[in-house]
Scaffold this active site. Structure first.
Site, PDB file in Angstrom:
ATOM      1  N   SER A  95     -68.312 -14.514  -8.555  1.00  0.00           N
ATOM      2  CA  SER A  95     -67.302 -15.575  -8.585  1.00  0.00           C
ATOM      3  C   SER A  95     -67.071 -15.948 -10.044  1.00  0.00           C
ATOM      4  CB  SER A  95     -67.774 -16.808  -7.794  1.00  0.00           C
ATOM      5  OG  SER A  95     -67.874 -16.511  -6.425  1.00  0.00           O
ATOM      6  N   LYS A 171     -60.923 -17.660  -4.265  1.00  0.00           N
ATOM      7  CA  LYS A 171     -62.329 -18.069  -4.149  1.00  0.00           C
ATOM      8  C   LYS A 171     -62.530 -19.464  -4.758  1.00  0.00           C
ATOM      9  CE  LYS A 171     -66.725 -18.355  -3.622  1.00  0.00           C
ATOM     10  NZ  LYS A 171     -67.747 -17.374  -3.995  1.00  0.00           N
ATOM     11  N   LYS A 239     -70.625 -24.483 -11.488  1.00  0.00           N
ATOM     12  CA  LYS A 239     -70.002 -23.437 -12.315  1.00  0.00           C
ATOM     13  C   LYS A 239     -68.592 -23.121 -11.827  1.00  0.00           C
ATOM     14  CE  LYS A 239     -70.698 -19.404 -11.070  1.00  0.00           C
ATOM     15  NZ  LYS A 239     -70.093 -18.143 -10.680  1.00  0.00           N
TER      16      LYS A 239
END
Length: 293
Positions: A95, A171, A239
Site C-alpha cells: 500500500s 486502496k 501511514k
C-alpha cells in the site's frame, strides 16, 4: 506457476503460504532471512536477493511497507530490474503512493520491459490464507489480464480500476473508510457499555441494516471483550492516512474527517500503540473514561 514473493512479513507470509497451498513454486526473499527460512518447510525456496527472486519466477509479488522500500527492492543494485524481462510481471501488493507507483511502473518497463500491476489488498492475512482477498488493480489491460491466473489464487474480488496507480488510489479510499469505521465502532462500544448494554450482542441486532459493516461484525465483539490478538497495526493505518493527506493536499481536496482521524491515530502512535491491533482503538475511549472517572 513460478512466483517470487519479496517481503514475507505478516501479509507476505500469508500470500506465500496460499500460493504454496495452491501448487505454485514459490521463491522467497526478505531483508530478514529468517522470515523466508520459516516457510521452507512448507515448500518455499528462500533466495538471497530480489534479483535472484526475479530471475527464477514469471511473477514477482512485492509486499512491502513503503514506496521507498519497494523502490529499493525493484531498482536497487541487486533488485528486480537487474533480472527482469518482458517475460515476467511485477505485482505490487504493498500500500503505497499512487504517483510513485505510476512513475516506478514506467521506469521498470523502460529498464527491462517488465510490466507492473499495482494490487493493494483488503482483508488482511486471514483472507489471504483463504484466497478471499479484495484487490484493487491498476495497470494496463494486457498486464492485468496476465496477472489474473495469479490473482485468482488469492482473491475473491479483484477489480481493474485504471492504469498504474489506480489501484493504490482506491486502496487509500478503502483505508479512509476503514479507519473512520474502526473508530466509530470503538466509540459505540464505550457508549453501549456506559448504558449497561452488552456490546457483543449489537452486531447481530444491527445485521442487515444500514449501520451494518464487516468491520462491525468482525471487531465490535472483539473490542467489547478487549481481545487484542493481532490482525493489523495502527501505525500502518496511519501511514496510509498520511499518504492520503499528502495526495489530497497536492490535489487541493478538502478532507476534514480524514484530518481528524489521522490526528487520533497520531495520538495512539505517540502513546506507544503503533504496533497495536486495530481492536485497540477502543483503548482511546477507555483512557477517556478512566480520566473522567
Amino acid at each position: 506457476m513460478r512466483v517470487a514473493v519479496i517481503g514475507v512479513g505478516v501479509m507476505g507470509s500469508a500470500i506465500a503460504t496460499r500460493l504454496l497451498e495452491t501448487g505454485a513454486e514459490v521463491f522467497l526473499c526478505d531483508r530478514d532471512p529468517a522470515r523466508a527460512a520459516a516457510l521452507a518447510d512448507r515448500g518455499g525456496r528462500p533466495v538471497e536477493s530480489p534479483r535472484a527472486a526475479a530471475g527464477a519466477a514469471e511473477f514477482v509479488v512485492t509486499s512491502l511497507n513503503s514506496a521507498a522500500i519497494v523502490e529499493q527492492a525493484v531498482f536497487g543494485a541487486d533488485g528486480v530490474a537487474a533480472a527482469g524481462s518482458d517475460a515476467a510481471l511485477l505485482v505490487d501488493m504493498s500500500s503505497i503512493d499512487a504517483g510513485r507507483t505510476a512513475s516506478m511502473a514506467a521506469r521498470l518497463r523502460d529498464a527491462c520491459g517488465m510490466g507492473w500491476v499495482d494490487a493493494p489488498l483488503s482483508g488482511g492475512a486471514p483472507a489471504a490464507l483463504e484466497g478471499r482477498l479484495t484487490l484493487m488493480l491498476g495497470g494496463s489491460d494486457a498486464d492485468v489480464a496476465r496477472a489474473r491466473p495469479l490473482l485468482d489464487r488469492l482473491a475473491a474480488n479483484a477489480t481493474h480500476l485504471g492504469g498504474p496507480g489506480a489501484g493504490q488510489t482506491v486502496k487509500l479510499i478503502n483505508q479512509l473508510l476503514c479507519a473512520s469505521t474502526f473508530l466509530s465502532v470503538a466509540e459505540a462500544v464505550r457508549f453501549a457499555e456506559a448504558h449497561g448494554v452488552d456490546a457483543t450482542r449489537i452486531p447481530a441486532a444491527l445485521a442487515g441494516g444500514r449501520a451494518d459493516s464487516r468491520i462491525m461484525q468482525e471487531f465490535m465483539a472483539k473490542m467489547a471483550r478487549r481481545d487484542f490478538s493481532p490482525t493489523g497495526r495502527i501505525d500502518n493505518m496511519l501511514k496510509d492516512l498520511e499518504t492520503a493527506q499528502a495526495a489530497a493536499l497536492a490535489a487541493r481536496v478538502a478532507m476534514p474527517v480524514t484530518s481528524l482521524i489521522a490526528d487520533l491515530h497520531r495520538m495512539l502512535v505517540a502513546a506507544g500503540m503503533g504496533a497495536a491491533d486495530s481492536a485497540e482503538y477502543v483503548r482511546l475511549f477507555d483512557l477517556a473514561r478512566d480520566g473522567a472517572g
